[in-house]
Design an enzyme around this catalytic site. Structure first.
Site, PDB file in Angstrom:
ATOM      1  N   HIS A  20      -6.033 -44.706 -26.337  1.00 45.59           N
ATOM      2  CA  HIS A  20      -5.193 -44.451 -27.575  1.00 45.59           C
ATOM      3  C   HIS A  20      -6.029 -44.762 -28.969  1.00 45.59           C
ATOM      4  O   HIS A  20      -5.644 -43.825 -29.781  1.00 45.59           O
ATOM      5  CB  HIS A  20      -4.161 -45.448 -27.397  1.00 45.59           C
ATOM      6  CG  HIS A  20      -2.893 -45.230 -26.459  1.00 45.59           C
ATOM      7  ND1 HIS A  20      -1.610 -44.939 -26.842  1.00 45.59           N
ATOM      8  CD2 HIS A  20      -2.820 -45.355 -24.896  1.00 45.59           C
ATOM      9  CE1 HIS A  20      -0.968 -45.026 -25.590  1.00 45.59           C
ATOM     10  NE2 HIS A  20      -1.864 -45.061 -24.480  1.00 45.59           N
ATOM     11  N   ASP A 131       1.711 -45.171 -32.884  1.00 43.96           N
ATOM     12  CA  ASP A 131       1.700 -45.357 -31.348  1.00 43.96           C
ATOM     13  C   ASP A 131       3.205 -45.127 -30.749  1.00 43.96           C
ATOM     14  O   ASP A 131       4.054 -45.876 -31.034  1.00 43.96           O
ATOM     15  CB  ASP A 131       0.913 -46.154 -30.637  1.00 43.96           C
ATOM     16  CG  ASP A 131       0.286 -45.759 -29.344  1.00 43.96           C
ATOM     17  OD1 ASP A 131      -0.997 -45.588 -29.366  1.00 43.96           O
ATOM     18  OD2 ASP A 131       1.049 -45.522 -28.188  1.00 43.96           O
ATOM     19  N   TRP A 375      -5.285 -38.579 -19.872  1.00 45.10           N
ATOM     20  CA  TRP A 375      -5.008 -37.084 -20.285  1.00 45.10           C
ATOM     21  C   TRP A 375      -6.185 -36.844 -21.350  1.00 45.10           C
ATOM     22  O   TRP A 375      -6.789 -35.709 -21.625  1.00 45.10           O
ATOM     23  CB  TRP A 375      -3.808 -37.130 -21.445  1.00 45.10           C
ATOM     24  CG  TRP A 375      -3.769 -35.891 -22.200  1.00 45.10           C
ATOM     25  CD1 TRP A 375      -3.452 -35.762 -23.652  1.00 45.10           C
ATOM     26  CD2 TRP A 375      -3.587 -34.634 -21.477  1.00 45.10           C
ATOM     27  NE1 TRP A 375      -3.536 -34.347 -23.729  1.00 45.10           N
ATOM     28  CE2 TRP A 375      -3.630 -33.652 -22.712  1.00 45.10           C
ATOM     29  CE3 TRP A 375      -3.706 -34.143 -20.316  1.00 45.10           C
ATOM     30  CZ2 TRP A 375      -3.513 -32.378 -22.476  1.00 45.10           C
ATOM     31  CZ3 TRP A 375      -3.422 -32.733 -20.124  1.00 45.10           C
ATOM     32  CH2 TRP A 375      -3.496 -31.814 -21.200  1.00 45.10           C
ATOM     33  N   ALA A 395      -0.497 -44.688 -14.139  1.00 44.78           N
ATOM     34  CA  ALA A 395       0.383 -44.153 -15.472  1.00 44.78           C
ATOM     35  C   ALA A 395       0.742 -42.845 -15.075  1.00 44.78           C
ATOM     36  O   ALA A 395       1.390 -42.529 -14.033  1.00 44.78           O
ATOM     37  CB  ALA A 395      -0.644 -44.096 -16.494  1.00 44.78           C
TER      38      ALA A 395
END
Ligand code: UDP
Length: 486
Positions: A20, A131, A375, A395
């Site tokens: 992140h 976030d 991702w 995830a």
């Protein structure tokens, strides 16, 4: 102060994991390169991960206004072990109870709400990008009339897929969790099984937390996506038209890192000298090396690592393998087959720890990527035009695998059947070898991957879709601010 002179100021507030923080820092860099002031909010140990990257960005862009503000996160007071103010730290330093600890860590971040409010009150940024896992950030921003944007960390495809599954619950209607079903409503006839999904009990603490997250998504101003339109246009449209949420896709964010230094400084300090790596890759033919990495959170068992090594050896391909295994230093490494490095000397490079991933993927010698389908990794692979072996672990990675293999058709599945957090479904050496051989020989996958890479670069270039979305987003934000000032 008049609106013409006041520099547009954005707060970026990422969750404390590499997956992140890295893309959010890229985002902060992009905004500062178009004239905004970017401030990244994080805790002290995490700031150490970001600082070098900011320095090398500033070296390239001397006028850029970008910095960090440190938030206080007293672990002991919050009932967390000392030093647990980064989720990666929680994962790597705890064994049996790590899942509980991870949840506890996630819930404890609410402690930061008051500090966030104080900062917003004193600094008065024009916009907050926080976030997805900080649902309370919307309220904190709202209190001072600051628009709150969400950063998701994943793609349209996986959000739409999980939305359709949550709505229709097709897996609940089947007798077995290994029975495939087609995701209702989602374009593209995507088949998946129940055991590949994150099944969160709605009545659990995590279930309630996720509900809060979804509600805050409805209340926020919109979402900034690390994706580009041509990559997943059907799902970007579905997101906007069916989920009815506002979004701006401004990726691939990783493409903002241009020089060797900037690419190498992304994330924590690489455990290998990047020039040594590049020299090694320079000695290889184009598209001849497979890069193997499972991101920042996966922790395979010794048995699995031995199988990966044996599969790589049998594939007869040149490789770079980044292994995140604690206790790598000194002593006997029980996760490597006896004599592995001697036998593969010259054709294989093992990186123990952190690899300069984007730098490696972008090298012309790299011709394949074995990935856990986080991702960021998928999008970095797409941007570099590298076909993939998909090896999802946890995830939303099984959704991302479907996008890569079924929709984009730029890779092959290794054959992971079910989601097993952190350690993954066990994969034999034969399966690994076969998938690596297939992807390295597959000219169709390579051709399509190269096409997508060209589209990704065009998207962030002047007049491209991501470039235009960024522009539209800034225009709207500035208009909002001007209206507020009037
Ligand atoms: N990464 C890296 N070197 C490593 C491992 C990971 O640079 O050795 C970076 C990678 O380029 C990506 C991020 O860390 O930007 C990992 O994010 P991803 O979403 O792929 O996976 P996660 O770690 O969140 O599971």
């Amino acid at each position: 102060m008049g609106s013409q002179t006041h520099q547009f100021h954005i707060f970026f507030f990422p969750f404390m994991t590499h997956g992140h923080m890295i893309p959010m820092l890229d985002m902060a860099k992009i905004f500062s390169s178009i004239g905004a002031k970017s401030t990244v909010l994080t805790t002290f140990p995490n700031s150490q991960t970001l600082e070098r990257s900011i320095e090398s960005f500033k070296n390239q862009n001397p006028g850029a206004d970008i910095g960090i503000t440190i938030l206080d996160f007293p672990c002991a007071e919050l009932g967390l072990p000392e030093g647990c103010d980064s989720c990666d730290h929680v994962v790597s330093n705890s064994e049996a109870d790590s899942e509980d600890l991870r949840c506890k860590f996630m819930f404890s971040t609410k402690f930061l709400k008051q500090q966030l409010e104080q900062l917003i009150e004193t600094v008065r940024p024009d916009c907050l990008v926080a976030d997805i896992v900080f649902p309370w950030a919307t309220e904190a921003a709202e209190k001072y009339g600051v628009p709150r944007l969400v950063f998701h960390g994943t793609c349209y495809f996986s959000i739409c897929a999980s939305f359709c599954i949550a709505l229709h619950k097709p897996h609940k209607k089947l007798a077995s969790s290994s029975e495939p079903f087609v995701i209702p409503d989602l374009p593209g006839d995507i088949a998946i099984t129940g055991e590949q999904l994150m099944n969160i009990d709605e009545e659990s603490d995590m279930g309630r937390f996720m509900k809060e997250v979804m509600e805050s998504l409805q209340k926020c101003y919109g979402v900034l996506m690390n994706s580009f339109y041509d990559l997943e246009s059907a799902y970007a449209d579905f997101y906007r038209n069916v989920l009815k949420l506002r979004s701006w896709h401004i990726g691939p964010l990783s493409l903002c890192n241009r020089g060797i230094e900037e690419k190498a400084e992304r994330g924590r300090k690489a455990t290998i000298d990047e020039h040594e790596c590049l020299q090694w890759l320079d000695s290889k033919k184009p598209n001849s090396v497979v890069y193997v990495s499972f991101g920042s959170m996966t922790r395979f068992t010794n048995e699995q690592l031995i199988e990966i090594a044996a599969g790589l050896e049998a594939s007869e391909q040149d490789f770079i393998w980044a292994v995140r295994k604690e206790g790598n230093e000194g002593g006997k490494e029980e996760w490597l087959p006896e004599g592995f490095e001697e036998r593969t000397r010259g054709r294989g490079l093992v990186i123990r720890g952190w690899a300069p991933q984007v730098l490696l993927l972008d090298h012309q010698a790299t011709g394949g990527f074995v990935t856990h389908c986080g991702w960021n990794s998928v999008l970095e692979g797409v941007a570099a035009g590298v076909p993939m072996v998909t090896w999802p672990v946890g995830a939303e990675q099984f959704y991302n695998e479907k996008l890569v293999t079924h929709v984009l058709r730029i890779g092959v599945k290794v054959g992971a059947r079910k989601l097993v957090r952190r350690v993954g479904d066990f994969i034999s050496r034969e399966k690994g070898e076969k998938a690596v051989r297939e992807v390295m020989a597959g000219e169709e996958w390579r051709r399509r991957a190269n096409e997508l890479s060209a589209m990704a670069k065009a998207a962030v270039g002047e007049g491209g879709s991501s470039y235009n979305e960024l522009d539209m987003f800034m225009e709207e934000m500035k208009m909002l601010r001007n209206n507020k000032e009037m």
